[in-house]
Enzyme design. Structure first.
Site, short mmCIF file in Angstrom:
data_model
loop_
_atom_site.label_atom_id
_atom_site.label_comp_id
_atom_site.label_asym_id
_atom_site.label_seq_id
_atom_site.Cartn_x
_atom_site.Cartn_y
_atom_site.Cartn_z
N HIS A 87 -9.88 11.05 -11.88
CA HIS A 87 -10.58 9.77 -11.64
C HIS A 87 -10.19 8.62 -12.50
CE1 HIS A 87 -12.31 11.89 -8.59
NE2 HIS A 87 -13.14 11.13 -8.25
N GLY A 117 8.49 -2.48 8.36
CA GLY A 117 9.54 -1.85 7.82
C GLY A 117 9.21 -0.43 7.40
N HIS A 175 20.14 5.45 16.99
CA HIS A 175 19.46 4.94 16.06
C HIS A 175 19.44 3.64 15.23
CE1 HIS A 175 15.85 4.67 13.56
NE2 HIS A 175 16.54 4.78 12.45
N HIS A 189 12.43 -1.66 12.02
CA HIS A 189 13.81 -1.42 11.99
C HIS A 189 14.32 -1.95 13.19
CE1 HIS A 189 12.40 2.19 13.55
NE2 HIS A 189 13.51 2.30 14.60
N LEU A 211 7.28 2.18 7.79
CA LEU A 211 6.60 2.62 9.12
C LEU A 211 5.11 2.98 8.92
CD1 LEU A 211 9.59 5.04 10.41
CD2 LEU A 211 8.77 3.02 11.48
N ASP A 254 -16.28 12.13 -14.84
CA ASP A 254 -15.35 12.58 -13.52
C ASP A 254 -14.10 13.10 -13.87
OD1 ASP A 254 -17.20 12.41 -11.53
OD2 ASP A 254 -16.62 10.24 -10.63
N ARG A 310 -18.15 -4.48 -13.19
CA ARG A 310 -18.25 -4.10 -11.59
C ARG A 310 -19.64 -4.79 -11.28
NH1 ARG A 310 -20.85 1.71 -10.71
NH2 ARG A 310 -21.69 1.86 -12.47
N ARG A 356 -16.82 0.40 -15.30
CA ARG A 356 -18.13 1.34 -14.79
C ARG A 356 -19.36 1.03 -16.07
NH1 ARG A 356 -20.04 6.91 -15.90
NH2 ARG A 356 -21.79 7.37 -14.27
N SER A 401 -20.81 2.07 -5.92
CA SER A 401 -20.14 1.99 -7.02
C SER A 401 -19.28 1.01 -7.32
CB SER A 401 -19.08 3.40 -7.01
OG SER A 401 -19.73 4.71 -6.86
N ASP A 421 7.84 6.62 17.27
CA ASP A 421 7.53 8.05 16.72
C ASP A 421 7.07 7.96 14.91
OD1 ASP A 421 7.83 9.60 19.26
OD2 ASP A 421 9.80 8.84 18.90
N HIS A 430 19.74 -1.27 13.72
CA HIS A 430 19.37 -0.43 14.75
C HIS A 430 19.46 -0.74 16.29
CE1 HIS A 430 17.98 0.12 10.63
NE2 HIS A 430 17.77 1.45 10.82
N GLU A 489 -8.17 4.32 2.24
CA GLU A 489 -7.81 3.25 1.22
C GLU A 489 -6.72 2.56 1.88
OE1 GLU A 489 -8.64 6.26 0.28
OE2 GLU A 489 -10.21 6.11 -1.15
#
Ligand SMILES: Cc1ncc(C[n+]2csc(CCOP(=O)(O)OP(=O)(O)O)c2C)c(N)n1
Length: 678
Positions: free
Chosen positions: A488, A134, A276, A85, A136, A484, A372, A535, A399, A172, A45, A426
């Site tokens: 979940h 790499g 590019h 890149h 993005l 749930d 947990r 849980r 939780s 971008d 590139h 996350e």
């Protein structure tokens, strides 16, 4: 080039660096190396390095504090090329500034097997590359973690030894990726004012002009997230330098949107997506050499230009030496602790003692608790013992049980805390954790539900590729979470995580295994871990104190009949106690059965063959039990083994009903084994 571009070139040309070499020549050295290396490799590139060369030249010759003689100097500024890149940009810079890892020969071997110049920058291959980039957006989000780590380490060890900046060059594409929103929101919230993003604002991506797909005003977007932002002409070295000086006095993270021309200097392809991601071609390169007034052979950097670059590379030496003096002056215990943490060394005795303490308590007073909760119980001993552990959660703290009472949260005004409220981000969390681990001095662990590991997967994969020690606490790990329901309830997630090379996936069956798995995750200096935790409450199955870490072999016999077993039942996590009940039922019917707990597939597969054979045994029937899909289990139970688990998504109901509904019960296991025995 337009008339405007030509006048920009002339303007840049006039500016001379201290050694008498004009800025333009310095930047053109990057452009030429990028064109030539991509041409030689017949792939790569060239557009980004050519467009961002002016920005990078200003940063590396005037602002970035680094010492090529010691790429691991803990207080160096970090530079992250988020748009991986454009790797030839960083390789050219490493060569020009004098890193021994990147020689001219390595530039000629760009993208070849075994070179220090792979297609995308890899931190584990090339000293001077801070993080693999790499995919993005990842680099930007990783840099946020580096900037958090800097602030935390400075709060703990003092500004005299920790005081550096984190720079990012983002494209971008980086800013269009969703992860960038999580990253910039977190950075803005935490007021990470030593984080400076240089946006290569060239308005071009692969499909063509950005107007095909995007109309975001990035300056306004960053400002809305709490950043300071401004636009500059990315080919004007004085404007760039002025903006960087302004950035240094900011009380917020800074975006400098640098308007650039992709493929700057290429006569026909500049400003177009055709520059590019493919070699420019011989004619275009010839034309670029004329336009850039760079009439040197391929890979030839004239001595005065190289010398000026090397001087720029040597700029950081006095700062490095002064830092060493300051380090030598601080209290010896503090210095040793800083260096220990920076090297990522967890003292085996300290960790061992903490884990022993947990196991002793559990042997004295067994606990029938969710894993947990067992995790929190383990953290009560681990957190005071290991100050490098920084926990967090993506808004599921209560939780995930990842925060013990004594932990203070990190806030914009106080970074000495050891818990991060990542918000519902996350992906940003996992990438930031990679950055903290790569920065050094910190072992980050997270919290979210196992099902949302999908939202973190690209960053987990990069952690595994880079060998970064990050630990993901993933609770609510099966249909056992109950009401749930299927959105979940993870079903395929254990298999999906186990599919990632170099990732340890732990699924402990009780409080004792949870403590042992924590020990193993912390000891795994060069790999990430995922810990799947329940849980629901589980009985403690190991009530005697084992001095050794039994989970270290990945799988072990937990219960065995006297003499030969006709049935071997292999299970993980919450299904181990069900397997124990099944073995009891079989025994009642006169069928001797053994139970093997498998807390970590990966560690088990790494054991010597003889041990694996011993653990797998030679019963007439093998049964695998896991409240998840079968994928991966055949390596343990064989393709003719029985698997008791999930074949569909779960459902919404109290968990005991779900186990019955989906047939994951002691009775179902015993019946299946009996049928197979005939
Ligand atoms: C997550 C991700 N999606 C897609 C790609 C493939 N890809 C590489 S560069 C690029 C976009 C290029 O545009 P830009 O980021 O503006 O870079 P420039 O054209 O300025 O070099 C894409 C889609 C990628 N590397 N990562």
């Amino acid at each position: 080039m337009t008339a405007q571009d030509v006048s920009a070139t002339a303007r840049i040309d006039r500016r001379e660096s201290g050694s008498g070499v004009a800025h333009a020549k310095m930047a053109n050295a990057i452009r030429a190396l990028a064109m030539d290396a991509v041409e030689t490799a017949k792939s790569g590139h060239p557009g980004l390095p050519m467009g961002a060369a002016d920005v990078a030249t200003v940063l590396f010759t005037q602002f970035l504090r680094f010492d090529p003689a010691d790429p691991a100097w803990p207080d160096r500024d970090r530079f992250v090329l988020s748009a991986g890149h454009g790797s030839m940009l960083i390789y050219a810079l490493l060569y020009l500034t004098g890193y021994s890892s990147v020689t001219l020969d390595e530039l000629k071997r760009f993208r070849q097997l075994g070179s220090k110049t792979p297609g995308h920058p890899e931190n584990f291959i090339t000293p001077g590359v801070e993080t693999t980039t790499g995919p993005l957006g990842q680099g930007l989000a990783t840099a946020v973690g580096m900037a958090i780590a800097e602030r935390h380490m400075a709060a703990v060890f003092g500004k005299e030894i920790v005081d550096h900046k984190t720079y990012v060059l983002a494209s971008d594409g980086d800013l269009m990726e969703g992860i960038s929103q999580e990253a910039i929101a977190l950075a803005g919230h935490l007021k990470l004012n030593k984080l400076i993003v240089l946006f290569d604002d060239n308005g071009i991506s692969i499909d063509g002009p950005l107007s095909l797909s995007d109309s975001v005003d990035q300056v306004k977007r960053f400002e809305a997230a709490g950043w300071a932002a401004r636009r500059v002409d990315g080919h004007d070295p004085e404007e760039i330098a002025e903006a960087l000086r302004w950035a240094h006095s900011s009380d917020r993270p800074v975006l400098i949107a640098c308007k650039t021309i992709i493929g700057y200097g290429a006569p026909l392809k500049a400003g177009k997506s055709s520059s590019h991601g493919s070699p420019l071609g011989a004619d275009e390169i010839k034309g670029a050499r004329v336009k850039l007034l760079w009439e040197h052979a391929a890979f030839e950097i004239p001595a005065p230009v190289l010398a000026t670059w090397r001087d720029a590379g040597a700029r950081g030496k006095p700062a490095h030496a002064a830092w060493q003096t300051r380090l030598a002056r601080i209290d010896a215990d503090k210095r040793n602790e800083f260096m220990r943490r920076t090297r990522g060394e967890i003292p085996a005795e300290r960790l061992g003692a903490a884990v022993r303490q947990i196991k002793q308590k559990l042997a004295d007073t067994p606990k029938d608790i969710a894993t947990r909760t067992a995790c929190e119980f383990a953290l009560e001993s681990l957190i005071p013992a290991l100050p490098e552990m920084i926990g967090g959660s993506a808004d599921l703290t209560g939780s995930n049980n990842t925060r013990i009472k004594s932990m203070q949260a990190i806030t914009p005004s106080d970074f000495s805390g050891r818990f991060i409220h990542y918000g519902i981000r996350e992906h940003g969390m996992a990438a930031a954790m990679n950055g903290m681990a790569l920065h050094g001095g910190i072992v980050p662990y997270s919290g979210t539900f196992l099902v949302f590991s999908d939202y973190m997967r690209p960053a987990i994969r990069l952690a595994a590729l880079m060998g970064a020690r990050v630990i993901h606490v993933l609770t609510h790990d099966s249909i056992g979470l109950g009401e749930d329901g299927p959105t979940h309830q993870p079903v395929e997630h254990l298999a999906a995580l186990r599919a990632i090379p170099n990732l340890l996936v732990f699924r402990p069956c009780d409080a004792v295994e949870t403590a042992e798995c924590w020990q193993l995750a912390l000891q795994a200096k060069d790999r990430p871990s995922a810990m799947a935790l329940t849980r629901q409450n589980l009985p403690q199955l190991r009530n005697r104190l084992d001095e050794e870490n039994i989970c270290a072999q990945g799988a072990y016999e937990l219960a065995a009949p006297e003499g030969r077993a006709d049935v071997s039942i292999f299970a993980t996590g919450s299904e181990v106690s069900i397997a124990v009940d099944a073995a009891r039922l079989l025994a009642e019917k006169g069928v001797p059965a053994r139970v093997v707990s498998v807390p970590c597939f990966e560690l088990f597969f790494e054991q010597p063959e003889a041990l694996r054979r011993l653990v797998i045994g030679n019963a007439r029937v093998n049964v695998g039990v896991e409240a998840a899909i079968r994928m991966g289990w055949d390596a343990i139970i064989g393709s003719d083994g029985i698997f008791v688990g999930m074949e569909s998504f779960g459902a919404s109901a109290p968990y005991k009903e779900l186990y019955k509904h989906f047939g994951i019960t002691a009775e179902a296991i015993a019946d299946a084994a009996l049928r197979k025995l005939g």
